[in-house]
Design a protein around this motif. Structure first.
Motif, PDB file in Angstrom:
ATOM      1  N   LEU A 352       0.790  -1.264  -0.118  1.00 16.26           N
ATOM      2  CA  LEU A 352       0.023   0.022   0.051  1.00 16.26           C
ATOM      3  C   LEU A 352       0.726   1.478  -0.140  1.00 16.26           C
ATOM      4  CD1 LEU A 352      -2.688   1.094   0.100  1.00 16.26           C
ATOM      5  CD2 LEU A 352      -2.915   1.074   2.697  1.00 16.26           C
ATOM      6  N   ILE A 353       1.980   1.247   0.646  1.00 16.48           N
ATOM      7  CA  ILE A 353       2.841   2.330   0.762  1.00 16.48           C
ATOM      8  C   ILE A 353       3.264   2.927  -0.664  1.00 16.48           C
ATOM      9  CG2 ILE A 353       5.183   0.755   0.858  1.00 16.48           C
ATOM     10  CD1 ILE A 353       4.325   4.122   2.830  1.00 16.48           C
ATOM     11  N   GLU A 354       3.355   2.065  -1.491  1.00 13.31           N
ATOM     12  CA  GLU A 354       3.743   2.399  -3.159  1.00 13.31           C
ATOM     13  C   GLU A 354       2.555   3.019  -3.798  1.00 13.31           C
ATOM     14  OE1 GLU A 354       6.709   1.940  -3.950  1.00 13.31           O
ATOM     15  OE2 GLU A 354       7.220   0.696  -2.122  1.00 13.31           O
ATOM     16  N   MET A 355       1.302   3.082  -3.039  1.00 17.66           N
ATOM     17  CA  MET A 355       0.030   3.375  -3.957  1.00 17.66           C
ATOM     18  C   MET A 355      -0.426   4.947  -3.408  1.00 17.66           C
ATOM     19  SD  MET A 355      -1.902   0.048  -3.910  1.00 17.66           S
ATOM     20  CE  MET A 355      -3.384   0.793  -4.482  1.00 17.66           C
ATOM     21  N   ILE A 356       0.085   5.359  -2.059  1.00 20.85           N
ATOM     22  CA  ILE A 356      -0.435   6.273  -1.434  1.00 20.85           C
ATOM     23  C   ILE A 356       0.537   7.791  -1.685  1.00 20.85           C
ATOM     24  CG2 ILE A 356      -1.894   5.131   0.288  1.00 20.85           C
ATOM     25  CD1 ILE A 356       0.363   5.346   2.342  1.00 20.85           C
ATOM     26  N   GLY A 357       1.558   7.544  -2.202  1.00 26.33           N
ATOM     27  CA  GLY A 357       2.184   8.763  -2.428  1.00 26.33           C
ATOM     28  C   GLY A 357       3.879   8.601  -1.704  1.00 26.33           C
ATOM     29  N   SER A 358       4.588   9.619  -2.031  1.00 26.97           N
ATOM     30  CA  SER A 358       5.859   9.694  -1.462  1.00 26.97           C
ATOM     31  C   SER A 358       6.531  10.888  -0.821  1.00 26.97           C
ATOM     32  CB  SER A 358       7.136   9.155  -2.342  1.00 26.97           C
ATOM     33  OG  SER A 358       6.849  10.050  -3.504  1.00 26.97           O
ATOM     34  N   GLY A 359       7.540  11.065  -0.126  1.00 27.07           N
ATOM     35  CA  GLY A 359       8.054  12.352   0.401  1.00 27.07           C
ATOM     36  C   GLY A 359       8.099  13.222  -0.698  1.00 27.07           C
ATOM     37  N   THR A 360       7.553  14.537  -0.575  1.00 20.37           N
ATOM     38  CA  THR A 360       7.941  15.587  -1.608  1.00 20.37           C
ATOM     39  C   THR A 360       8.537  16.822  -0.947  1.00 20.37           C
ATOM     40  OG1 THR A 360       5.932  14.793  -2.900  1.00 20.37           O
ATOM     41  CG2 THR A 360       7.135  16.858  -3.442  1.00 20.37           C
ATOM     42  N   PHE A 361       9.795  17.420  -1.334  1.00 18.38           N
ATOM     43  CA  PHE A 361      10.360  18.401  -0.619  1.00 18.38           C
ATOM     44  C   PHE A 361      10.062  19.370  -1.093  1.00 18.38           C
ATOM     45  CE2 PHE A 361      14.709  20.272   0.396  1.00 18.38           C
ATOM     46  CZ  PHE A 361      14.249  20.767   1.591  1.00 18.38           C
ATOM     47  N   MET A 362       9.526  20.540  -0.606  1.00 17.28           N
ATOM     48  CA  MET A 362       8.708  21.794  -1.494  1.00 17.28           C
ATOM     49  C   MET A 362       9.976  22.535  -1.897  1.00 17.28           C
ATOM     50  SD  MET A 362       6.849  25.068   0.418  1.00 17.28           S
ATOM     51  CE  MET A 362       5.404  24.059   0.765  1.00 17.28           C
ATOM     52  N   PRO A 363      11.241  22.792  -1.488  1.00 15.51           N
ATOM     53  CA  PRO A 363      12.217  23.510  -2.366  1.00 15.51           C
ATOM     54  C   PRO A 363      12.738  22.751  -3.333  1.00 15.51           C
ATOM     55  CG  PRO A 363      12.578  23.586   0.068  1.00 15.51           C
ATOM     56  CD  PRO A 363      11.534  22.620   0.042  1.00 15.51           C
ATOM     57  N   ALA A 364      12.410  21.480  -3.440  1.00 17.22           N
ATOM     58  CA  ALA A 364      12.981  20.620  -4.719  1.00 17.22           C
ATOM     59  C   ALA A 364      11.818  20.899  -5.859  1.00 17.22           C
ATOM     60  CB  ALA A 364      12.889  19.168  -4.380  1.00 17.22           C
ATOM     61  N   VAL A 365      10.839  21.235  -5.431  1.00 21.59           N
ATOM     62  CA  VAL A 365       9.676  21.599  -6.335  1.00 21.59           C
ATOM     63  C   VAL A 365       9.657  23.016  -6.927  1.00 21.59           C
ATOM     64  CG1 VAL A 365       7.257  21.620  -6.819  1.00 21.59           C
ATOM     65  CG2 VAL A 365       8.210  19.688  -5.558  1.00 21.59           C
ATOM     66  N   PHE A 366       9.918  24.024  -5.917  1.00 23.13           N
ATOM     67  CA  PHE A 366       9.817  25.503  -6.174  1.00 23.13           C
ATOM     68  C   PHE A 366      10.938  26.048  -6.075  1.00 23.13           C
ATOM     69  CE2 PHE A 366       5.517  24.164  -4.340  1.00 23.13           C
ATOM     70  CZ  PHE A 366       4.756  24.512  -5.377  1.00 23.13           C
ATOM     71  N   GLY A 367      11.805  25.397  -5.582  1.00 25.46           N
ATOM     72  CA  GLY A 367      13.404  26.139  -5.064  1.00 25.46           C
ATOM     73  C   GLY A 367      13.181  27.041  -4.036  1.00 25.46           C
ATOM     74  N   TRP A 368      14.434  26.982  -3.101  1.00 25.84           N
ATOM     75  CA  TRP A 368      14.277  27.639  -1.822  1.00 25.84           C
ATOM     76  C   TRP A 368      13.901  29.371  -2.037  1.00 25.84           C
ATOM     77  CZ3 TRP A 368      13.878  25.874   2.749  1.00 25.84           C
ATOM     78  CH2 TRP A 368      14.675  24.798   2.913  1.00 25.84           C
ATOM     79  N   GLU A 369      13.980  29.855  -3.298  1.00 27.14           N
ATOM     80  CA  GLU A 369      13.719  31.385  -3.125  1.00 27.14           C
ATOM     81  C   GLU A 369      12.253  31.451  -3.132  1.00 27.14           C
ATOM     82  OE1 GLU A 369      17.803  30.455  -4.586  1.00 27.14           O
ATOM     83  OE2 GLU A 369      16.035  29.608  -5.118  1.00 27.14           O
ATOM     84  N   PHE A 370      11.512  30.568  -3.997  1.00 27.42           N
ATOM     85  CA  PHE A 370      10.027  30.647  -3.949  1.00 27.42           C
ATOM     86  C   PHE A 370       9.330  29.732  -2.787  1.00 27.42           C
ATOM     87  CE2 PHE A 370       5.835  29.361  -5.727  1.00 27.42           C
ATOM     88  CZ  PHE A 370       5.329  30.743  -5.883  1.00 27.42           C
TER      89      PHE A 370
END
Length: 398
Positions: A352-370
């Motif tokens: 089930l762990i593979e189906m419900i999502g994974s850790g997402t780091f906000m700065p990796a998506v938007f960059g620290w500046e945003f």
């Protein structure tokens, strides 16, 4: 002159004791302390968590009754378990020193709700990879986007939980706790509890400090430190009556926005401190980013939010209220532990762990500046929504 000096010292000590251990602390002060302590734990070992400690206790219960063959780590060597024990002991010491500790009984139906609420919270925390601390407060502070999904889920779960409680008032006869018997009231107490309890509470705090030195001497300095930090959190939460349940219940029940202000302010301090630590590579940037974004955190939040309304306490609230003597919350702790252990095994052993999502780091998506201004913007938006709702009562259903 000497007598006047010592009399003034005693008076000053008495005033400070009353201010610290007998009067309630303001919420904003508790929010600041909580953020600072969470950052200290982050630098000391790893991000603050609660659920792992519950799971360790649940693993031992299942192992003890023969439902699990794997021997868990002993609680005094489990980092999160020791933080939880410290929180419980700190809250108990605070209640004793403030002359507020007493065994608080509840009607039988309330115990059933405590067990059910603990079960919901345990399963919800297994899905969200954390409770109101690990999956929400700490996740947001670590810039894990799963924290925002759980934040929404907690609100939805609290809404349905409050709806259930309103239905319950109209449809289920309410029972009061059993009053003390007349002959019990006439008995003279063996000891003056009001005079003795502060000394017991002080002894508990001395025991926590002594334990830190003992752990350090045995080569387990980090574990001893986590016990100490946990005790400080327990004192902080008890003295301020800090409750995460209020932040998600009150907007729908009374419209009160106080606890949202407190937690949002605390998260602003925590997040800014975390950004300094992670952006400067003092700790790995992905540390504490493991929450299943978005499905697991959202669904887990809904289940957990409903459960905390039933129980009347969240992951931390159940600990410090149990430390104050609430027997209902003591049962909630046991139920939370068992069902989180079971839920964790289901989530990780069934795929089930593979189906419900994974850790997402906000700065990796938007960059620290945003990511950093977005972080603050979301918290400000939460506070402004709460203030608007407080004034208009648009979402108040009670």
């Amino acid at each position: 002159m000497a007598s006047i000096f010592w009399e003034s010292v005693r008076e000053e000590v008495r005033k400070n004791y009353i201010a610290v251990f007998e009067r309630n602390w303001p919420g904003w002060l508790a929010g600041i302390f909580l953020a600072i302590l969470a950052l200290m734990i982050f630098m000391w070992h790893s991000p603050w968590g609660i659920t792992g400690g519950y799971r360790n206790w649940g693993d031992w219960i299942l192992y003890g009754i023969g439902l699990s063959a794997d021997r868990p780590v002993v609680p005094w060597l489990s980092t999160m378990s020791m933080t939880n024990i410290g929180l419980f002991v700190g809250a108990m010491a605070s209640a004793l020193m403030g002359r507020q500790f007493r065994i608080r009984m509840a009607p039988p139906y309330e115990y059933l709700k405590g067990l059910a609420g603990g079960a919901f919270m345990g399963l919800g925390a297994a899905l969200a990879a954390g409770c109101n601390i690990g999956g929400f407060y700490n996740a947001i502070g670590m810039f894990s986007m799963g924290g925002y999904a759980m934040m929404i889920g907690l609100g939805v779960g609290a809404y349905f939980g409050l709806r259930f409680l309103i239905w319950e008032i109209s449809n289920i006869p309410q029972q009061a706790a059993r009053p003390p018997k007349v002959h019990d009231l006439k008995k003279e107490p063996l000891i003056d509890w009001g005079k003795v309890s502060p000394f017991i509470g002080g002894a508990l705090l001395i025991g926590v400090i002594a334990s830190f030195y003992i752990f350090s001497a045995q080569g387990h300095t980090q574990i001893g430190g986590l016990l100490f930090f946990g005790a400080l959190i327990g004192i902080t939460m008890h003295r301020s009556r800090m409750c995460f349940v209020r932040a998600f219940r009150e907007p729908f029940m009374t419209g009160d926005a106080e606890m949202i202000r407190v937690i949002a302010m605390s998260l602003m301090i925590y997040g800014l401190g975390s950004a300094v630590i992670k952006w400067n590579y003092l700790q790995p940037d992905m540390m504490g980013v493991h929450h299943p974004f978005w499905l697991g955190s959202l669904i887990g939040g809904v289940i957990f939010g409903f459960g905390m309304l039933l129980a009347g306490g969240c992951g931390t609230g159940s600990l410090w209220r149990a430390g104050e003597g609430h027997t209902k919350l003591m049962l909630t702790l046991v139920s939370f532990s068992i069902f989180n252990s079971i839920g964790y095994k289901i989530v990780h052993n069934t795929g089930l762990i593979e189906m419900i999502g994974s850790g997402t780091f906000m700065p990796a998506v938007f960059g620290w500046e945003f990511a950093l201004p977005l972080y603050l913007l979301i918290l400000f938006a939460w506070v402004f929504w709460a203030i608007w709702n407080e004034r208009t009562e648009k979402f108040v259903i009670f």
